[in-house]
Scaffold this motif. Structure first.
Motif, PDB file in Angstrom:
ATOM      1  N   VAL A 184       0.791  -1.742   0.003  1.00 44.34           N
ATOM      2  CA  VAL A 184      -0.087  -0.200   0.200  1.00 44.34           C
ATOM      3  C   VAL A 184       0.839   1.089  -0.020  1.00 44.34           C
ATOM      4  O   VAL A 184       2.090   1.544   0.919  1.00 44.34           O
ATOM      5  N   TYR A 190      -6.157   5.406  -2.973  1.00 45.42           N
ATOM      6  CA  TYR A 190      -5.482   4.921  -2.050  1.00 45.42           C
ATOM      7  C   TYR A 190      -6.361   3.907  -0.824  1.00 45.42           C
ATOM      8  O   TYR A 190      -7.608   3.350  -1.065  1.00 45.42           O
ATOM      9  N   LYS A 191      -7.545   5.279  -0.925  1.00 44.83           N
ATOM     10  CA  LYS A 191      -8.784   4.719   0.587  1.00 44.83           C
ATOM     11  C   LYS A 191     -10.250   3.736   0.038  1.00 44.83           C
ATOM     12  O   LYS A 191     -10.678   3.184   0.079  1.00 44.83           O
ATOM     13  N   LEU A 194      -8.910   0.457  -0.631  1.00 45.28           N
ATOM     14  CA  LEU A 194      -8.678  -0.251   0.112  1.00 45.28           C
ATOM     15  C   LEU A 194     -10.179  -1.193   0.687  1.00 45.28           C
ATOM     16  O   LEU A 194      -9.686  -1.828   0.743  1.00 45.28           O
ATOM     17  N   LEU A 208       0.477  -7.637   4.782  1.00 44.73           N
ATOM     18  CA  LEU A 208       0.141  -5.811   4.214  1.00 44.73           C
ATOM     19  C   LEU A 208       0.926  -5.373   4.567  1.00 44.73           C
ATOM     20  O   LEU A 208       1.543  -4.877   5.743  1.00 44.73           O
ATOM     21  N   LEU A 218      -3.174   2.468   5.925  1.00 42.34           N
ATOM     22  CA  LEU A 218      -4.125   0.983   6.710  1.00 42.34           C
ATOM     23  C   LEU A 218      -4.476   1.269   8.461  1.00 42.34           C
ATOM     24  O   LEU A 218      -5.575   0.399   8.161  1.00 42.34           O
ATOM     25  N   SER A 221      -7.333   3.018   7.449  1.00 48.55           N
ATOM     26  CA  SER A 221      -9.026   2.108   7.277  1.00 48.55           C
ATOM     27  C   SER A 221      -9.088   0.771   8.293  1.00 48.55           C
ATOM     28  O   SER A 221      -9.479  -0.098   7.543  1.00 48.55           O
ATOM     29  N   ILE A 297      -1.285  -1.603  -4.271  1.00 49.72           N
ATOM     30  CA  ILE A 297      -2.882  -0.024  -3.926  1.00 49.72           C
ATOM     31  C   ILE A 297      -2.009   1.303  -4.016  1.00 49.72           C
ATOM     32  O   ILE A 297      -0.922   1.416  -3.748  1.00 49.72           O
TER      33      ILE A 297
END
Length: 384
Positions: A184, A190-191, A194, A208, A218, A221, A297
């Motif tokens: 990521v 990206y949000k 995810l 991850l 991360l 999220s 991502i």
């Protein structure tokens, strides 16, 4: 938004690096930056921080390529100003950080112990000016792309031997072999990506990896990164201390500016000397540790992405993606590919699905049927 005849009084937050500024920018402050061709991610960070206005010592858009940042800010009603380009202010960032200022009639005033002092004239940036630069950028796009390709190929030839070699072997606690890995990066969408991949992450439980600020992405999220890889210039202390294994990306000669920061936090870490960007290194690390599949991502994959990062080519990314091959899946922008839409037909089926069980209960249960009859009689008595 305020017009040129209105005044805006606020405290300035200033920094030459926009991403560093956004970490401490408070709502309704004026941001003073030195950022030519403001990119979309920088604009989004400024908006999330609640910026009141932005003053730029460099052009918001030079016309070299179609940068999205200024348009995004203007669309959200944030006033934009550029400093008088005829003047030079080498220490302006340091002098004005934390100062109280007023913008009135495109003029900047500084609050001092004796009152307001005129500082300099500003140039208001409007939609028409950005549209003109946008057209200029598109007219020059072929030349920009040609230079970008030339730079990419030249550096690919110089650096190919570095990427053919294996990375230094690290004794990682996190097992990557035969597992899915999600890398990521805090890039565009990206949000949303995810969120879209949440079912996949729940089912496969991949490793991850957060690349610098990707570790914060991360955490935001609801996930805890297993590994944090990067030069540690944009990740927060909170993310570094979340319990993830830390890999500090160093230059090929071993120099590692980010190592001191991790050491000061008292964290255990690995140092990994390698060429290329930190996101390239994260992908290579997963590949060389026998990951079954690597999903990325928010990574940077095209010319605009790299120009926004201030890079004139993408040699390392080209070499890394070529080396990894079919194990790599780029999920960047997957949320834009398909977004479910509600329709009247779907609503009708949902309503039917709720009503049928209720009718079935009324038809079978005599108590429920009697209660409905009583309610019906009460309603008729009240209505008539």
């Amino acid at each position: 938004m305020f017009s040129g005849t209105e005044s805006c009084t606020a405290v300035i937050a200033a920094d030459r690096k926009t991403k560093q500024l956004c970490k401490r920018l408070l709502p309704q402050q004026i941001a003073l930056i030195d950022h030519a061709d403001v990119d979309e991610m920088a604009a989004q960070s400024l908006l999330e921080a609640g910026v009141r206005a932005v003053i730029n010592l460099s052009p918001f858009m030079t016309g070299r390529y179609p940068a999205e940042g200024a348009r995004s800010l203007l669309q959200m009603g944030v006033p934009l100003y550029e400093w008088n380009t005829q003047a030079e202010h080498p220490r302006l960032i340091e002098q004005l950080d934390g100062a109280k200022v007023m913008i009135r009639n495109n003029t900047l005033f500084l609050h001092t112990a004796t009152g307001w002092r005129l500082l300099d004239e500003l140039v208001s940036v409007n939609d028409e000016a950005i549209a003109a630069k946008w057209q200029e950028a598109h007219a020059r796009l072929d030349d920009t792309l040609s230079s970008f390709i030339d730079n990419t190929l030249q550096y690919a030839v110089r650096e190919k031997d570095l990427f053919l070699k294996r990375l230094c072997k690290l004794r990682l606690k996190t097992r990557l072999a035969d597992r899915h890995v999600v890398v990521v990066v805090r890039g565009k969408h990206y949000k949303e990506d995810l969120q879209t991949l949440a079912p996949y992450i729940r089912e496969y439980r991949p490793v991850l990896i957060g690349v610098d600020g990707g570790a914060d992405a991360l955490l935001e999220s609801g996930y805890r990164p297993d590994l944090i890889v990067g030069d540690m210039d944009s990740v927060t202390d909170k993310a570094l201390c979340c319990g993830a294994e830390v890999v500090v990306h160093a230059f090929p000669d071993g120099r590692s500016p980010g190592e001191q920061r991790v050491r000061q936090l008292g964290l255990a870490y690995h140092v990994l000397p390698a060429p290329g960007t930190s996101e390239d290194v994260a992908m290579l690390l997963a590949f060389e540790n026998q990951a079954e599949l690597i999903v990325t991502i928010g990574t940077h994959t095209n010319m605009i992405d790299f120009l926004e990062k201030g890079r004139k080519g993408m040699a390392s990314t080209l070499l890394v993606r070529t080396k990894i091959g079919t194990k790599l899946i780029d999920a960047k922008g997957v949320s834009q590919l398909y977004q479910p839409r509600w329709s009247w037909k779907l609503w009708g089926w949902c309503l039917a699905a709720m009503i049928v069980p209720v009718l079935a209960i009324l038809a079978i249960n005599p108590v429920a049927r009697h209660a409905v009859q009583m309610l019906w009689m009460q309603w008729r008595t009240w209505a008539f």
